[in-house]
Structures are given as C-alpha cells and as structure tokens.
Design an enzyme around this catalytic site. Structure first.
Site, PDB file in Angstrom:
ATOM      1  N   THR A   1       0.706  -1.078  -0.016  1.00 28.93           N
ATOM      2  CA  THR A   1       0.019   0.041   0.096  1.00 28.93           C
ATOM      3  C   THR A   1       0.753   1.214  -0.201  1.00 28.93           C
ATOM      4  OG1 THR A   1      -1.896  -1.084   1.131  1.00 28.93           O
ATOM      5  CG2 THR A   1      -1.625   1.481   1.518  1.00 28.93           C
TER       6      THR A   1
ATOM      7  N   GLN B   1      -4.421  -6.969  -6.634  1.00 25.38           N
ATOM      8  CA  GLN B   1      -4.928  -7.500  -5.257  1.00 25.38           C
ATOM      9  C   GLN B   1      -6.335  -7.184  -4.902  1.00 25.38           C
ATOM     10  OE1 GLN B   1      -3.884  -6.406  -1.361  1.00 25.38           O
ATOM     11  NE2 GLN B   1      -3.113  -8.358  -0.969  1.00 25.38           N
TER      12      GLN B   1
ATOM     13  N   HIS C   1      -7.469 -10.877  -1.536  1.00 27.35           N
ATOM     14  CA  HIS C   1      -6.897 -10.434  -0.402  1.00 27.35           C
ATOM     15  C   HIS C   1      -7.967 -11.130   0.853  1.00 27.35           C
ATOM     16  CE1 HIS C   1      -4.660  -8.541   2.513  1.00 27.35           C
ATOM     17  NE2 HIS C   1      -4.477  -7.345   2.190  1.00 27.35           N
TER      18      HIS C   1
ATOM     19  N   ASN D   1      -4.818 -10.173   6.608  1.00 26.34           N
ATOM     20  CA  ASN D   1      -4.484  -8.913   7.351  1.00 26.34           C
ATOM     21  C   ASN D   1      -5.502  -8.333   7.949  1.00 26.34           C
ATOM     22  OD1 ASN D   1      -1.722  -9.374   6.875  1.00 26.34           O
ATOM     23  ND2 ASN D   1      -1.655  -7.892   5.076  1.00 26.34           N
TER      24      ASN D   1
ATOM     25  N   TYR E   1      -8.778  -7.977   6.997  1.00 27.15           N
ATOM     26  CA  TYR E   1      -9.817  -6.970   6.113  1.00 27.15           C
ATOM     27  C   TYR E   1     -11.151  -8.140   6.209  1.00 27.15           C
ATOM     28  CZ  TYR E   1      -6.020  -3.951   5.805  1.00 27.15           C
ATOM     29  OH  TYR E   1      -5.358  -2.932   5.909  1.00 27.15           O
TER      30      TYR E   1
ATOM     31  N   ARG F   1      -4.385 -14.500  -0.966  1.00 32.97           N
ATOM     32  CA  ARG F   1      -3.354 -14.443   0.393  1.00 32.97           C
ATOM     33  C   ARG F   1      -4.125 -14.328   1.383  1.00 32.97           C
ATOM     34  NH1 ARG F   1       0.216  -8.838   1.954  1.00 32.97           N
ATOM     35  NH2 ARG F   1       2.021 -10.188   1.744  1.00 32.97           N
TER      36      ARG F   1
ATOM     37  N   ASN G   1      -4.506  -5.203  12.367  1.00 38.59           N
ATOM     38  CA  ASN G   1      -5.938  -4.984  12.248  1.00 38.59           C
ATOM     39  C   ASN G   1      -6.839  -5.614  13.390  1.00 38.59           C
ATOM     40  OD1 ASN G   1      -5.611  -2.710  10.202  1.00 38.59           O
ATOM     41  ND2 ASN G   1      -5.640  -4.501   8.653  1.00 38.59           N
TER      42      ASN G   1
ATOM     43  N   GLY H   1       8.681  -7.535   0.213  1.00 37.35           N
ATOM     44  CA  GLY H   1       7.929  -6.548   0.271  1.00 37.35           C
ATOM     45  C   GLY H   1       8.598  -4.995   0.277  1.00 37.35           C
TER      46      GLY H   1
HETATM   47  C1  8OZ Z   1      -0.336  -0.830   5.230  1.00 32.95           C
HETATM   48  C2  8OZ Z   1      -1.174   0.212   5.159  1.00 32.95           C
HETATM   49  C3  8OZ Z   1      -2.520   0.168   4.736  1.00 32.95           C
HETATM   50  C4  8OZ Z   1      -3.240  -1.103   4.214  1.00 32.95           C
HETATM   51  C5  8OZ Z   1      -2.448  -4.653   4.122  1.00 32.95           C
HETATM   52  C6  8OZ Z   1      -3.356  -3.371   2.396  1.00 32.95           C
HETATM   53  O1  8OZ Z   1      -1.862  -4.812   5.286  1.00 32.95           O
HETATM   54  C7  8OZ Z   1      -2.922  -3.645   3.689  1.00 32.95           C
HETATM   55  C8  8OZ Z   1      -2.135  -2.180   4.183  1.00 32.95           C
HETATM   56  C9  8OZ Z   1      -0.761  -2.133   4.583  1.00 32.95           C
HETATM   57  O2  8OZ Z   1      -2.739  -5.921   3.839  1.00 32.95           O
END
Ligand code: 8OZ
Length: 367
Positions: free
Chosen positions: A25, A97, A177, A180, A182, A229, A237, A324
C-alpha cells in the site's frame, strides 16, 4: 542454488523467475484513480517474475484509506491500463490485489458517510489514514455495522466484477486479499465474527464467504489467473482466531479443487516478526494439507525474506518468494539478489502518501 532465478509457471501465468513483488500500500492514487507515476513505479520493478499491485478496492464500500486505488469505475480501469501496459512493455507480469477492507474504514471514506461494514458490529482497535488539510493523518476506524445476510451476494458479485475489470485493465490475473484483518479475514476468524447465521460459528460457516468469493472469481476469469493471500496468525488490524490451524486446513482443502494459480501465505506478523509469541503455526502442515487434497497451485511465501532465507524456502518446497519492503527500495531487486546486493534501505517516512520521493527515485545498480 540458482532456482530463484529460473522461469516458473503459476497457473496460466508464465513467470521469468520465482521472485515476486509483494502487494504494498502506497497511498498515491488520489480519488482512487491510478496515475502515470504509478505506471512508472510498477514498470521500474517489472523484472520481478510477478508483480502484485497494492491492495485495490473492489467497491466504494471496500475502501478504507485515503488515496488507495480502486477497480470499480471506468477511469480506474483506464488508469490501471497504463500500469499494465508499462509492465508488459518491460516484459513483466502483473496481477492486482482485490480488496474489501470491511470494518477497517472510516465514515468519511464510505458511500454517503455511512458506517463501515463487518461480519459483526465489533470495532477494530486499529487506525486508518485520512487526508486532513492535505496531510495524511492516522485516525481511529469507525464503529462498523453488521452486514445483513442479504447483502453478502452483492459483495461476492463485487469481487466477480472487479476480477473481470482486472482482465479488461490488462492484468495477468488477480490476487484475492483474504489476509491482514480485512473483510474476508474478519469473517474467517473468531475474534471478529460473532454471527449466528450460515456465515458464523463453525469453521465451515466462517470460511463460507471466502470460498464463495474464490468460486465467483475463478468462475469468471479461470482459476489459473487467480491467487489468494492468507495470514493465519497475524495480529494485523486486531483480528485473531482462537484456533487457526484447523481453520486454515479446512480453507486449503476446499481451495484445492479450484485450480488456483497460487496460494500466498504471510508467515507470522505482517511486516513484522516471522514468529508470533503464543501463536505457533505449522505452515509446512498447511501446504501438505493442500497438496494432499490435490491442490497444485504455486506455494508463495512472504515475510522478511532475504536471499538465503528465500533459497532455503525453495529447497523446502516453496515455489515463489514475495519480497515487500525490499522491493520498495530496490526496483532492480532481481539483479541485486543475483549479485548478492548491495540493497538500498527503505525510507519508512515515504511509504504512505506523497509523490516521487521514496517511490520512483530509488536508484538501480546501473544508474
Ligand atoms: C499498510 C497500510 C495500509 C494497508 C495490508 C492493505 O496490510 C494493507 C495495508 C498495509 O494488507
């Protein structure tokens, strides 16, 4: 020893080597539209076997941060066409993604200023980024509302339409995705999913949305152009599962017959330590479960890899290695790995937001 630099085929995608640019990102897409500068950035990195774009919103509702790109409007598709053209002109391969942030958002980023959506109305103890007076600023995420079961088919359809839009934009495929913390990960894990309907409770129910999304995408564009992923134990998060090993074993067994191009696994804490205290996870057993169920997709590993760790991973059965932060700072990373370095150090202050500085101005060895 040289396998890292050998060609490899992942599903329908022929790669020049086994080195992958991880999704990163960068918050440089005002109004969610990819820019010419982004085409330069990805084009500079096209010697990777595969580039995975930064996470890209499948819908306005899936948006959670200022200046991240989308793939649901014509001008966004046109912007991505410049990116894929630059990468293909340089001989590279690129997938995008597909991202729905779920509860990791803010009312200011949502359609009509509404609440972000989530499996359950549980707020994430995490921050997102808004632009305040032109300056990227961290703010607490907003209180989410629980999705009605009737809304889920529409979200699955947004993934399907974004996958088709990706092909229209010239991508070689997509990565779903599901990591992480989401939306898909929020459904998977017990800490964020308290639903009592067909999408909560048992492992089968919590994995249902993920599998519906993957089936919709693979039906639309073919499994050979789709990857996924996963991040079994990351604390990113504020999403945690009480018992991730059987959860992810179930997911991988169900993914096996879908003929995915690849499975991309983040080991440990995203962008942090490869081991999370008190959260052991057996990644080799996960791959073994996938293979035992007939899964033939490439196995892509990620998190903190350098040349020697990457070579060890390939020797132990991984197929692809995603880099990364190293890719942020080293556009010619393939060449640098071949030569054993040196590597430019990444500048954290320019990771998120801004322009060329810390984005397209990292020098190549030949410069
Ligand atoms: C860093 C900042 C904002 C989003 C992820 C899409 O961790 C992100 C993300 C990473 O998968």
């Amino acid at each position: 020893m040289t396998r890292l630099f050998d060609p490899f085929t992942a599903g329908d995608i022929a790669l020049a080597n086994r080195i992958v640019m991880a999704p990163l990102t960068r918050n440089r897409a005002p109004n969610a539209v990819p820019t010419a500068l982004m085409a330069t950035y990805y084009g500079q990195r096209a010697s990777a076997g595969l580039l995975i774009t930064e996470a890209t919103a499948i819908s306005h509702q899936g948006q959670g941060y200022a200046d991240v790109p989308g793939l649901y409007a014509p001008e966004q598709i046109a912007g991505w066409q410049r990116v894929t053209a630059a990468v293909h002109a340089a001989g590279g391969r690129i997938v995008t993604q597909l991202w729905h942030v779920g509860r990791v958002s803010h009312t200011e980023l949502q359609p009509g200023g509404g609440a972000p959506v989530a499996p359950s109305a549980i707020r994430a103890k995490t921050k997102t980024v808004l632009i305040k007076d032109g300056v990227p600023t961290f703010v607490e995420t907003s209180e989410p509302r629980a999705l009605d079961i009737d809304e889920l088919p529409g979200i699955v359809d947004d993934y399907r339409r974004a996958a088709l839009a990706a092909i229209e934009a010239g991508f070689d495929g997509v990565e779903i995705h599901a990591a992480n913390g989401y939306l898909i990960d929020q459904f998977l894990k017990t800490g964020s999913n308290r639903r009592t309907d067909a999408y909560g409770g048992s492992i089968e129910n919590r994995a249902r949305l993920l599998l519906e999304v993957v089936r919709a995408v693979t039906d639309a564009i073919g499994g050979g152009r789709a990857g996924i992923r996963l991040s079994p134990v990351t604390p990113a998060n504020d999403v945690i599962d009480a018992d991730p090993q059987p959860l992810f074993t179930h997911v991988l067994r169900e993914l096996a017959p879908l003929d995915l191009a690849y499975v991309h696994v983040i080991e440990g804490a995203t962008g942090g330590p490869r081991e999370v205290p008190d959260r052991p996870f057996d990644y080799a057993a996960l791959r073994a479960a996938y293979r035992a169920a007939g899964g033939e997709g490439a196995w892509m590993v990620n998190n903190g890899y350098d040349l020697s760790l990457a070579q060890d991973a390939l020797a132990e059965g991984a197929d692809l290695v995603a880099f990364g932060k190293t890719y942020i700072a080293n556009p010619d990373l393939v060449e640098r790995l071949k030569q054993g370095g040196p590597y430019n150090p990444p500048d954290r202050t320019t990771f998120y937001g801004g322009g060329e500085k810390g984005y397209t101005d990292y020098p190549a060895l030949s410069a």
